[in-house]
Design an enzyme around this catalytic site. Structure first.
Site, PDB file in Angstrom:
ATOM      1  CB  SER A 121     -38.330  26.573  62.486  1.00 53.77           C
ATOM      2  OG  SER A 121     -38.272  27.120  63.773  1.00 53.77           O
ATOM      3  CG  ASP A 171     -41.056  21.230  67.952  1.00 51.39           C
ATOM      4  OD1 ASP A 171     -40.375  20.189  68.057  1.00 51.39           O
ATOM      5  OD2 ASP A 171     -41.370  21.950  68.907  1.00 51.39           O
ATOM      6  N   GLY A 202     -40.535  19.079  61.939  1.00 54.89           N
ATOM      7  CA  GLY A 202     -40.669  17.669  61.584  1.00 54.89           C
ATOM      8  C   GLY A 202     -39.585  17.121  60.672  1.00 54.89           C
ATOM      9  CE  LYS A 203     -34.992  20.392  62.010  1.00 54.97           C
ATOM     10  NZ  LYS A 203     -36.134  21.059  62.639  1.00 54.97           N
ATOM     11  CG  HIS A 223     -33.601  24.044  69.442  1.00 55.98           C
ATOM     12  ND1 HIS A 223     -34.147  22.818  69.163  1.00 55.98           N
ATOM     13  CD2 HIS A 223     -34.310  24.547  70.472  1.00 55.98           C
ATOM     14  CE1 HIS A 223     -35.149  22.594  69.990  1.00 55.98           C
ATOM     15  NE2 HIS A 223     -35.277  23.620  70.795  1.00 55.98           N
ATOM     16  CG  ASP A 273     -51.059  15.949  59.405  1.00 57.44           C
ATOM     17  OD1 ASP A 273     -50.122  16.669  58.991  1.00 57.44           O
ATOM     18  OD2 ASP A 273     -51.035  15.374  60.512  1.00 57.44           O
ATOM     19  N   GLY A 284      -2.011  57.189  97.689  1.00 57.20           N
ATOM     20  CA  GLY A 284      -2.024  56.904  99.120  1.00 57.20           C
ATOM     21  C   GLY A 284      -0.675  57.242  99.723  1.00 57.20           C
ATOM     22  CE  LYS A 310       1.712  55.235  96.708  1.00 58.42           C
ATOM     23  NZ  LYS A 310       2.159  55.274  98.118  1.00 58.42           N
ATOM     24  CB  SER A 332      -0.651  61.317  93.052  1.00 61.05           C
ATOM     25  OG  SER A 332      -1.161  60.030  93.291  1.00 61.05           O
TER      26      SER A 332
END
Lengths: 297, 608
Positions: B13, B15, B17-18, B94, B148, B446, B452, B520
């Site tokens: 995931s 952060d 630390g990869k 990410h 740590d 119409g 139309k 119509s």
């Protein structure tokens, strides 16, 4: 298969994919050691056929004299279809590495390359770039997609799974292909040695006329080199780790005159190979990425 | 370098630390050049790590990465120790950049997945483990980092270690090593940590130097996928490719798939060297003892029978911004074959958190699913577990050319016995997806001369330019053919509209967008059309005032009606019943048709 065999097989696979799937490929030939390796790999990939694409050399007119004679000799011996492209406009304007700095690289290399690719309508261009050379190259795909304006978008690269390369393009777009992506400098030298590949003799140490400028040893290759006040030409035993335009390429002091000695020196090297390229650091640590975004190889 | 090359990735995931882990490993193992070390020290001073060394800067090489302090794309680093050569791909954490992580995973023999000791196993840890397993990684190191920050606490490590083993039990792998580390402090990276005397395993680098990654699996017979045909002149016809697995010898009888022709190997070249036999991984060119029709995408096999079918079941990782829907068309690339393909069915997707199979008809970016894919031509394939070469695939979007998905053919072959054509119902929804559009009918109503037809034509041009499949139905193409038996009496007029609505429905079911332009005038007949077309009926009232229509009088009909030459003319001698709830109303007075068309397009919104 040893490590070099694996790298060789990968490069050959990539070249065959391009020849089979891309409409109009070309191989960028810069006369350096990586180009020499790439050329040999291409000969192997298509044997017994001749190369199914031409070679393109973008000449800035500031290459070492010896590079040009090596190029012409190689093309003749191997019967290569070699295209030389020079930015005639830049030439007429007298653009040169001494007075024009970064602009010179942009006009005579990047712009010239883009013009050449457009002029011939190449859709795929092989380059000898390696991921171990520089940090932004370490991020680049083997098949590196370029927009119609030759721009690289590093934030949006195409996924590249296994060896399933997606070569599909829209009109005007192109792809830069780096078959040597996974090679290191050491691999290149060991392969040159194993395959007995001819390279420009500037890679071997010899007494050469140099001046010390901005911490680099620059070779005086012709009389276009104007000395600054206080500079003096000395003859030193030097060789080159990379080759480019002579005013922008630093030599290193060395006594390595054989491939064995070069390999040994490379293995024990304390600095990376691109330290001698003035072009990379001109503009901060991200300058290579900027150039690449604009279409530089 | 007795142990050969190891290709590995670092993932996990954000952060966790990869980059720091890999950077610290290179630094401690003295694997950097002096200028790289100097640049790192200089860059660190400018950085956010309070002047301390920021090892991640060694790998985060893009400007955007340094600006944002995150990894966006895979970085490859090459280094060697006395024991082994390594290529490490540092991958982004990410979710947004999951596909770049998958690129790294597809290349790796081993995966180092980082877990933050403070947070334990996160959804992204699960996602990455799943991607690694799917892409064929067989060896895992789970590095519990930032020890740590939890004072090198053994109990906490044990707890996380347990949840890691539960997580990994979902996947198939060869080796798993769980190790507590601190990437920033360099604990258990290149040397045994003194802070964690309770841990007795090897430090990370030592473990990576020693691990044996040679596969135990039985390899199938010989396979050479044809990359290209080498024809320098009419006397030589060679088939070039890389041997995927197995060996070939001169004199072997081979099969060419999917066609099934047989031949005997006449010559073999390893690159440019003529040889008697070739092995897995080698670049070869093969000639045969007889002329048969072989081209790129054909598979040359010996003692190996992969599967050949129009239908495959595959696990997909969807990577495109646009969701995947059933029926969508792609180009499928598998080995050297690129064929048209359709995702017929998304059988289920995987819930990342629980690993459960969830039914769905849509897949969004970074989701996994098992899908049934049909191909336009017979495809030679195998399950990924048997042959990575014939089991790995990508889907290429036919419009954008993007690599939309990667996938692996399902391991359990028993499963795709259920995959048969009979089971597949080609529904209107599937057809719509295949055409990449929603089907609907724009019913324009119409007065005569209200605009139309002009609007329908302008709209169709716009829709066509957008890549939509359309059809205009108007008096001209209906009255001349389908309804040539009908007159203008009231019964015939009702029948005319009914037929138009039925045709529109058929076209909608075929996935086509329909534009009708008929006066119509009666609510009843429009209501009837609406009933036939259901929710695909979108009524557009072209409400151009009578005076304007009469002023235009394109066909001279109003004049004739006023002179009494036409009976029952709508607006003059017969009423026009205004729509009560039209989808939209538009007045074309004084406007260009295209301008009106754009207004309709805006109103259509999510229909497009």
């Amino acid at each position: 298969m040893d490590h070099l065999d694996t790298l060789e097989a990968e490069a050959i696979y990539i070249m065959r994919e391009v020849a089979a799937e891309c409409e109009k490929p070309v191989m960028l030939y810069s006369i350096g050691k990586d180009s020499s390796v790439m050329l040999r790999l291409a000969q192997k990939a298509f044997y017994p056929e001749k190369l199914p694409f031409p070679l393109l050399h973008v000449n800035t007119t500031w290459k070492f004299k010896e590079m040009i004679s090596f190029r012409d000799r190689t093309a003749k011996e191997l019967g290569l279809d070699l295209i030389e492209y020079i930015n005639q406009d830049g030439l007429a304007r007298g653009i040169n590495p001494f007075d024009n700095g970064a602009e010179y690289t942009d006009i005579m290399k990047t712009q010239a390359l883009k013009d050449a690719l457009d002029k011939y309508g190449f859709t795929a261009a092989f380059g000898g770039g390696r991921r171990d050379e520089e940090k932004s190259r370490a991020k680049e795909r083997i098949f590196s997609f370029r927009s119609a304006s030759h721009a690289w978008d590093p934030k949006n690269q195409r996924p590249e799974m296994w060896k399933l390369y997606n070569t599909h393009l829209h009109k005007g777009e192109s792809v830069r292909v780096f078959p040597l992506s996974n090679w290191t400098e050491k691999d290149i030298w060991q392969y040159i040695k194993r395959e007995n590949i001819p390279i420009v003799s500037l890679y071997f140490a010899a007494p050469r006329p140099v001046v010390e400028r901005d911490g680099n040893l620059i070779m005086v290759d012709d009389d276009r080199m104007v000395l600054r006040p206080g500079e003096k030409v000395e003859t030193k035993m030097v060789r080159f780790r990379t080759l480019g335009c002579y005013p922008l390429t630093g030599a290193m002091e060395s006594t390595a005159t054989t491939l064995d000695e070069i390999v040994e020196e490379t293995l024990g090297a304390v600095t990376s190979e691109r330290t001698s390229r003035v072009i990379d650091t001109d503009g901060g640590s991200a300058s290579m990425e900027k150039r690449k975004r604009e279409g530089y190889f | 370098m007795e142990n050969g090359l190891l290709k590995f990735i670092s993932c996990g995931s954000v952060d966790d630390g990869k980059s720091t882990l890999i950077g610290h490993m290179l630094y401690d193992a003295k694997l950097l050049f002096a200028d790289q070390e100097r640049a790192l020290e200089l860059d660190s001073k400018l950085g956010s790590n309070a002047g301390g060394m920021d090892y991640s800067l060694l790998l985060d090489g893009l400007m955007a990465e340094r600006e944002q302090g995150i990894t966006i794309d895979v970085a490859y680093r090459y280094f060697s120790t006395e024991k082994r050569s390594f290529i490490v791909a540092d991958t982004p954490g990410h979710e947004e950049y999951t596909r770049n992580m998958a690129v790294g995973a597809s290349f790796a023999d081993l995966s180092v997945i980082l877990v933050d000791a403070c947070h334990g196993v996160l959804p992204q840890t699960r996602r990455h483990a799943r991607i690694c397993a799917m892409m064929g990684v067989r060896h895992f190191v789970l590095a519990v980092n930032k020890m740590d920050l939890i004072q090198y606490d053994f109990r906490q490590f044990q707890k996380i270690s347990k949840s890691i083993r539960v997580l990994m039990s979902d996947f198939d792998y060869d080796t798993l090593y769980v190790i507590p580390v601190s990437a920033t402090e360099g604990e258990n990276i290149t040397s045994q940590s003194e802070k964690m005397p309770w841990f007795h395993g090897e430090p990370l680098l030592t473990y990576l130097e020693n691990i044996d990654i040679r596969t135990q699996a039985e390899t199938p017979g010989a396979l050479l996928p044809v990359q290209r045909v080498c024809r320098p002149d009419h006397t030589f016809r060679g088939y070039a490719g890389q041997v995927a697995h197995g060996n070939f010898h001169v004199g072997d009888e081979i099969n060419v798939l999917p066609g099934g022709s047989r031949a005997v190997i006449a010559e073999l070249y390893r690159a440019d060297q003529k040889v008697e036999e070739v092995h897995e991984g080698e670049p070869v060119t093969m000639t045969l003892d007889r002329e048969i029709d072989i081209s790129r995408s054909d598979m040359i096999v010996r003692d190996y029978m992969p599967r050949i079918s129009f239908l495959i079941g595959a696990n997909l990782l969807w990577m495109d911004d646009e969701p995947l829907v059933e029926g969508k068309n792609f180009l499928l690339k598998l080995s050297t074959a690129t064929v048209p393909a359709t995702v017929m069915r998304i059988r289920y997707k995987i819930d990342i958190q629980s690993g459960a199979e969830v039914s769905t008809d849509k897949l969004v970016k970074n989701e996994f699913a098992f899908c049934e894919i049909s191909t336009g031509v017979p495809l030679v394939f195998d399950s990924f577990g048997v042959s990575h070469e014939l089991g790995g695939l990508i889907l290429i979007d036919r419009v954008t050319n993007s690599t939309a998905a990667c996938g692996t053919v399902e391991q359990d072959l028993g499963r795709d016995k259920n995959l048969t054509w009979q089971q597949l119902d080609i529904t209107p929804k599937l057809r719509e997806n295949q055409m990449g559009q929603k089907a609907f009918t724009l019913w324009m109503t119409g007065l005569s001369g209200s605009g139309k037809s002009a609007l329908a034509n302008a709209l169709e041009k716009r829709l066509f330019a957008m890549g939509k499949h359309t059809m205009v139905l108007d008096g001209d193409n209906i009255r001349m053919g389908l309804c040539s038996d009908l007159g203008f009496g009231s019964t015939d007029r009702i029948e005319n509209i009914r037929r138009v609505a039925e045709v529109a429905k058929l076209l909608n079911d075929a996935g086509v967008i329909v534009l009708t332009s008929f006066i119509s005038p009666h609510r009843q007949e429009r209501r009837n059309a609406g009933r036939i077309l259901g929710n695909k009926y979108l009524e557009i009232y072209v409400n151009t005032p009578l005076e304007e229509c009469e002023r235009r009088d394109v066909k001279g009909l109003y004049k004739a009606a006023r002179e009494g030459k036409i009976r029952n003319f709508t607006g003059i001698s017969s009423p026009y019943e205004e729509p009560e709830h039209p989808f939209m109303t538009i007045d074309t007075t004084g406007r260009e048709s295209d301008d009106c068309a754009l207004e309709v397009l805006r109103r259509l919104g999510e229909w497009l």
